[in-house]
Design a protein around this motif. Sequence first.
Motif, short mmCIF file in Angstrom:
data_model
loop_
_atom_site.label_atom_id
_atom_site.label_comp_id
_atom_site.label_asym_id
_atom_site.label_seq_id
_atom_site.Cartn_x
_atom_site.Cartn_y
_atom_site.Cartn_z
N ALA A 20 51.75 33.06 42.52
CA ALA A 20 52.13 31.91 41.70
C ALA A 20 51.05 31.54 40.70
O ALA A 20 51.33 31.16 39.56
N THR A 21 49.79 31.66 41.12
CA THR A 21 48.67 31.31 40.23
C THR A 21 48.61 32.27 39.05
O THR A 21 48.47 31.84 37.89
N LEU A 22 48.70 33.56 39.31
CA LEU A 22 48.67 34.54 38.22
C LEU A 22 49.89 34.38 37.31
O LEU A 22 49.78 34.52 36.08
N ARG A 23 51.03 34.11 37.91
CA ARG A 23 52.24 33.89 37.09
C ARG A 23 52.04 32.71 36.15
O ARG A 23 52.44 32.76 34.98
N GLY A 24 51.40 31.65 36.64
CA GLY A 24 51.12 30.50 35.79
C GLY A 24 50.19 30.84 34.64
O GLY A 24 50.37 30.35 33.51
N LEU A 25 49.20 31.69 34.88
CA LEU A 25 48.30 32.13 33.81
C LEU A 25 49.06 32.93 32.76
O LEU A 25 48.87 32.73 31.55
N VAL A 26 49.93 33.83 33.20
CA VAL A 26 50.72 34.62 32.26
C VAL A 26 51.57 33.71 31.39
O VAL A 26 51.65 33.88 30.16
N ASP A 50 39.52 36.02 44.94
CA ASP A 50 40.67 35.56 45.73
C ASP A 50 40.76 36.34 47.03
O ASP A 50 40.99 35.77 48.11
N ALA A 51 40.56 37.67 46.94
CA ALA A 51 40.70 38.53 48.12
C ALA A 51 39.54 38.39 49.09
O ALA A 51 39.66 38.78 50.25
N LEU A 52 38.41 37.86 48.64
CA LEU A 52 37.28 37.60 49.55
C LEU A 52 37.55 36.42 50.48
O LEU A 52 36.89 36.27 51.51
N ASP A 53 38.50 35.58 50.11
CA ASP A 53 38.83 34.40 50.91
C ASP A 53 39.52 34.83 52.20
O ASP A 53 40.52 35.55 52.16
N SER A 54 38.98 34.39 53.33
CA SER A 54 39.57 34.76 54.62
C SER A 54 40.98 34.19 54.77
O SER A 54 41.76 34.68 55.59
N ASN A 55 41.30 33.16 53.99
CA ASN A 55 42.64 32.56 54.03
C ASN A 55 43.48 33.00 52.83
O ASN A 55 44.33 32.24 52.35
N PHE A 56 43.23 34.21 52.36
CA PHE A 56 43.96 34.72 51.21
C PHE A 56 45.47 34.58 51.42
O PHE A 56 46.03 35.03 52.42
N ASP A 57 46.11 33.92 50.46
CA ASP A 57 47.54 33.63 50.52
C ASP A 57 48.24 34.39 49.40
O ASP A 57 48.07 34.07 48.22
N GLU A 58 49.02 35.39 49.75
CA GLU A 58 49.65 36.24 48.75
C GLU A 58 50.61 35.46 47.85
O GLU A 58 50.62 35.66 46.63
N ALA A 59 51.39 34.56 48.43
CA ALA A 59 52.35 33.79 47.64
C ALA A 59 51.62 32.87 46.65
O ALA A 59 52.03 32.74 45.49
N LYS A 60 50.54 32.25 47.09
CA LYS A 60 49.77 31.37 46.21
C LYS A 60 49.11 32.18 45.09
O LYS A 60 49.10 31.75 43.93
N PHE A 61 48.57 33.35 45.42
CA PHE A 61 47.94 34.21 44.42
C PHE A 61 48.95 34.64 43.38
O PHE A 61 48.68 34.61 42.17
#
Length: 342
Positions: free
Chosen positions: A240-246, A227-238
């Motif tokens: 939300a995605t991890l929260r969904g996994l939890v 995720d962090a390798l992406d030049s368009n890394f979006d903190e809010a999206k990251f």
Amino acid sequence: MNSLARVLFAVLLCISGALAQGFGVKFLGDSHLGSDALIQAFRDEFFGGSDDSVGFIAPLMPKFHASEALRFKNEGFEIISSRRDTDPDFPLCGVIARARNGASLQIELKKLSGEFEVEVLHRVGGNGEIFEIIDANGRKFRINHLLRNSWEYTRFTLAFPVQIRSLREGAELGGYKIYRKNGSFADSCASNGAYSSVYQKWGKNAFIRDLARLDYELFIIAYGTNDALDSNFDEAKFYATLRGLVRSLRKGSRRAKILLLAPPRSPKVPNASRAAAVIRHLASDMGLMFYDFDMAMSEDGGWEGWRKMGLIRPDEIHLEAGGYERLGRNLARLLKRNLIEF
């Protein structure tokens, strides 16, 4: 007492008793877990050789992945992965083994022996007998699929090594649960190159179905590098995605505790510190445990110090096996130490 110790004390005080009765740990993550070196070091340190089950295992190891628990010999099964392929209903971990007619697969246990309860996950676009299983004692079984295009489990008591033979073109395997009653284990869903969103390609029933009957006490989530390798890394999206996994994990195993790991700080991953901050924030918001691999590495000079010790791979993103083993042992010791002290 640091904040991590307080959290560990609050949520895992009962672990010492649970270990005596069987204790399941599931790792979910990217290539830092793909070789199984970190997880095997964790197993050895955490269980002290007392782990006697395997847990949920993908039907085959994709290229560049390994399992320290099992060895596969594949003839004629195609591997389909949720990281790069599409399927409307990937099982947990996102790997499918699709057979040609007459394909065979041998599964060996590297360290454990004896008989196990084995649940085989299977699917086919029809019904009827689709696989034959032969175990180490020469016992033969047939898997009879009932529901068209739906995943089903069939349960056996088997001695390893086990051979699975395809009886039908296109018959699929989605994974195996290999366990003993009250057995302890640490298994993983790891995929090289995986983003934290990879689980969104797994079927809506995967978490509940594929976690059932395995006694998971702890989930350890280790995404972030890709995720962090992406030049368009979006903190809010990251976040939300991890929260969904939890939330998905909690649906599948409500009483299990969850530990979030922040990835190593490779200089080739410019957003790694931002990703770690998001992971820490999510852990705080949801009352989860948090551990930062940078904490362990900083004790020996951080990334540069580990490079000097020969623990960093030439790609400057991944660690050598010895580095992952150090991290796995450190994590297990930290958990055990806090539990024993309190």
